[in-house]
Design a protein around this motif. Structure first.
Motif, PDB file in Angstrom:
ATOM      1  N   ARG A   1       0.836  -1.209   0.000  1.00 14.30           N
ATOM      2  CA  ARG A   1       0.000   0.000   0.000  1.00 14.30           C
ATOM      3  C   ARG A   1       0.871   1.260   0.000  1.00 14.30           C
ATOM      4  O   ARG A   1       0.607   2.203  -0.734  1.00 14.30           O
ATOM      5  CB  ARG A   1      -0.916  -0.018   1.220  1.00 14.30           C
ATOM      6  CG  ARG A   1      -1.803   1.182   1.355  1.00 14.30           C
ATOM      7  CD  ARG A   1      -2.889   1.198   0.338  1.00 14.30           C
ATOM      8  NE  ARG A   1      -3.805   0.117   0.653  1.00 14.30           N
ATOM      9  CZ  ARG A   1      -4.950  -0.073   0.053  1.00 14.30           C
ATOM     10  NH1 ARG A   1      -5.334   0.745  -0.881  1.00 14.30           N
ATOM     11  NH2 ARG A   1      -5.715  -1.075   0.372  1.00 14.30           N
ATOM     12  N   VAL A   2       1.925   1.260   0.804  1.00 15.37           N
ATOM     13  CA  VAL A   2       2.826   2.410   0.844  1.00 15.37           C
ATOM     14  C   VAL A   2       3.520   2.581  -0.505  1.00 15.37           C
ATOM     15  O   VAL A   2       3.637   3.690  -1.028  1.00 15.37           O
ATOM     16  CB  VAL A   2       3.864   2.262   1.982  1.00 15.37           C
ATOM     17  CG1 VAL A   2       4.930   3.330   1.889  1.00 15.37           C
ATOM     18  CG2 VAL A   2       3.169   2.320   3.326  1.00 15.37           C
ATOM     19  N   GLN A   3       3.935   1.468  -1.111  1.00 12.37           N
ATOM     20  CA  GLN A   3       4.592   1.539  -2.420  1.00 12.37           C
ATOM     21  C   GLN A   3       3.637   2.072  -3.479  1.00 12.37           C
ATOM     22  O   GLN A   3       4.017   2.894  -4.312  1.00 12.37           O
ATOM     23  CB  GLN A   3       5.112   0.161  -2.804  1.00 12.37           C
ATOM     24  CG  GLN A   3       5.960   0.159  -4.049  1.00 12.37           C
ATOM     25  CD  GLN A   3       6.537  -1.227  -4.334  1.00 12.37           C
ATOM     26  OE1 GLN A   3       6.061  -2.222  -3.800  1.00 12.37           O
ATOM     27  NE2 GLN A   3       7.548  -1.264  -5.157  1.00 12.37           N
ATOM     28  N   GLN A   4       2.387   1.634  -3.463  1.00 13.16           N
ATOM     29  CA  GLN A   4       1.405   2.132  -4.423  1.00 13.16           C
ATOM     30  C   GLN A   4       1.146   3.610  -4.200  1.00 13.16           C
ATOM     31  O   GLN A   4       1.012   4.373  -5.157  1.00 13.16           O
ATOM     32  CB  GLN A   4       0.098   1.355  -4.288  1.00 13.16           C
ATOM     33  CG  GLN A   4       0.172  -0.056  -4.781  1.00 13.16           C
ATOM     34  CD  GLN A   4      -1.081  -0.847  -4.427  1.00 13.16           C
ATOM     35  OE1 GLN A   4      -1.950  -0.345  -3.730  1.00 13.16           O
ATOM     36  NE2 GLN A   4      -1.140  -2.084  -4.904  1.00 13.16           N
ATOM     37  N   THR A   5       1.092   4.031  -2.966  1.00 11.53           N
ATOM     38  CA  THR A   5       0.844   5.435  -2.655  1.00 11.53           C
ATOM     39  C   THR A   5       1.995   6.313  -3.145  1.00 11.53           C
ATOM     40  O   THR A   5       1.768   7.385  -3.712  1.00 11.53           O
ATOM     41  CB  THR A   5       0.657   5.629  -1.143  1.00 11.53           C
ATOM     42  OG1 THR A   5      -0.421   4.807  -0.710  1.00 11.53           O
ATOM     43  CG2 THR A   5       0.360   7.074  -0.814  1.00 11.53           C
ATOM     44  N   LEU A   6       3.219   5.843  -2.938  1.00  8.94           N
ATOM     45  CA  LEU A   6       4.369   6.642  -3.340  1.00  8.94           C
ATOM     46  C   LEU A   6       4.594   6.644  -4.852  1.00  8.94           C
ATOM     47  O   LEU A   6       5.215   7.554  -5.375  1.00  8.94           O
ATOM     48  CB  LEU A   6       5.635   6.138  -2.638  1.00  8.94           C
ATOM     49  CG  LEU A   6       5.673   6.376  -1.131  1.00  8.94           C
ATOM     50  CD1 LEU A   6       6.917   5.745  -0.536  1.00  8.94           C
ATOM     51  CD2 LEU A   6       5.618   7.857  -0.820  1.00  8.94           C
ATOM     52  N   SER A   7       4.089   5.645  -5.542  1.00  9.35           N
ATOM     53  CA  SER A   7       4.327   5.572  -6.990  1.00  9.35           C
ATOM     54  C   SER A   7       3.313   6.372  -7.803  1.00  9.35           C
ATOM     55  O   SER A   7       3.384   6.404  -9.000  1.00  9.35           O
ATOM     56  CB  SER A   7       4.326   4.117  -7.448  1.00  9.35           C
ATOM     57  OG  SER A   7       3.033   3.574  -7.295  1.00  9.35           O
ATOM     58  N   LEU A   8       2.359   7.025  -7.139  1.00  8.49           N
ATOM     59  CA  LEU A   8       1.371   7.833  -7.851  1.00  8.49           C
ATOM     60  C   LEU A   8       1.959   9.030  -8.437  1.00  8.49           C
ATOM     61  O   LEU A   8       2.626   9.751  -8.509  1.00  8.49           O
ATOM     62  CB  LEU A   8       0.208   8.220  -6.931  1.00  8.49           C
ATOM     63  CG  LEU A   8      -0.632   7.042  -6.473  1.00  8.49           C
ATOM     64  CD1 LEU A   8      -1.704   7.557  -5.527  1.00  8.49           C
ATOM     65  CD2 LEU A   8      -1.289   6.334  -7.636  1.00  8.49           C
TER      66      LEU A   8
END
Length: 67
Positions: free
Chosen positions: A60-67
């Protein structure tokens, strides 16, 4: 006769501003977090015997940061 107290100054004896801008601390922290997420991806976290919920949090953190 009382001594005069010095009220802090942002400049040093040479007149140079010694405060750091926000990005001087923010960018290294952001780079560290990004590299940590690359190294400790969700697949490796589960293989190490960590709770699967931890892997989902990292995803979830990785998806949030990759936006």
């Amino acid at each position: 006769m009382t001594a005069r107290t010095h009220t802090g100054s942002r400049t040093g004896p040479t007149g140079i501003d010694t405060r750091l801008p926000w990005w001087a601390l923010g960018l290294p922290v952001l780079a560290f977090v990004a590299l940590f997420l690359l190294i400790a991806g969700p697949g490796e976290a589960r293989a190490a015997g960590v709770d699967p919920a931890f892997g989902r949090v990292l995803e979830r953190v990785q998806q949030t940061l990759s936006l």
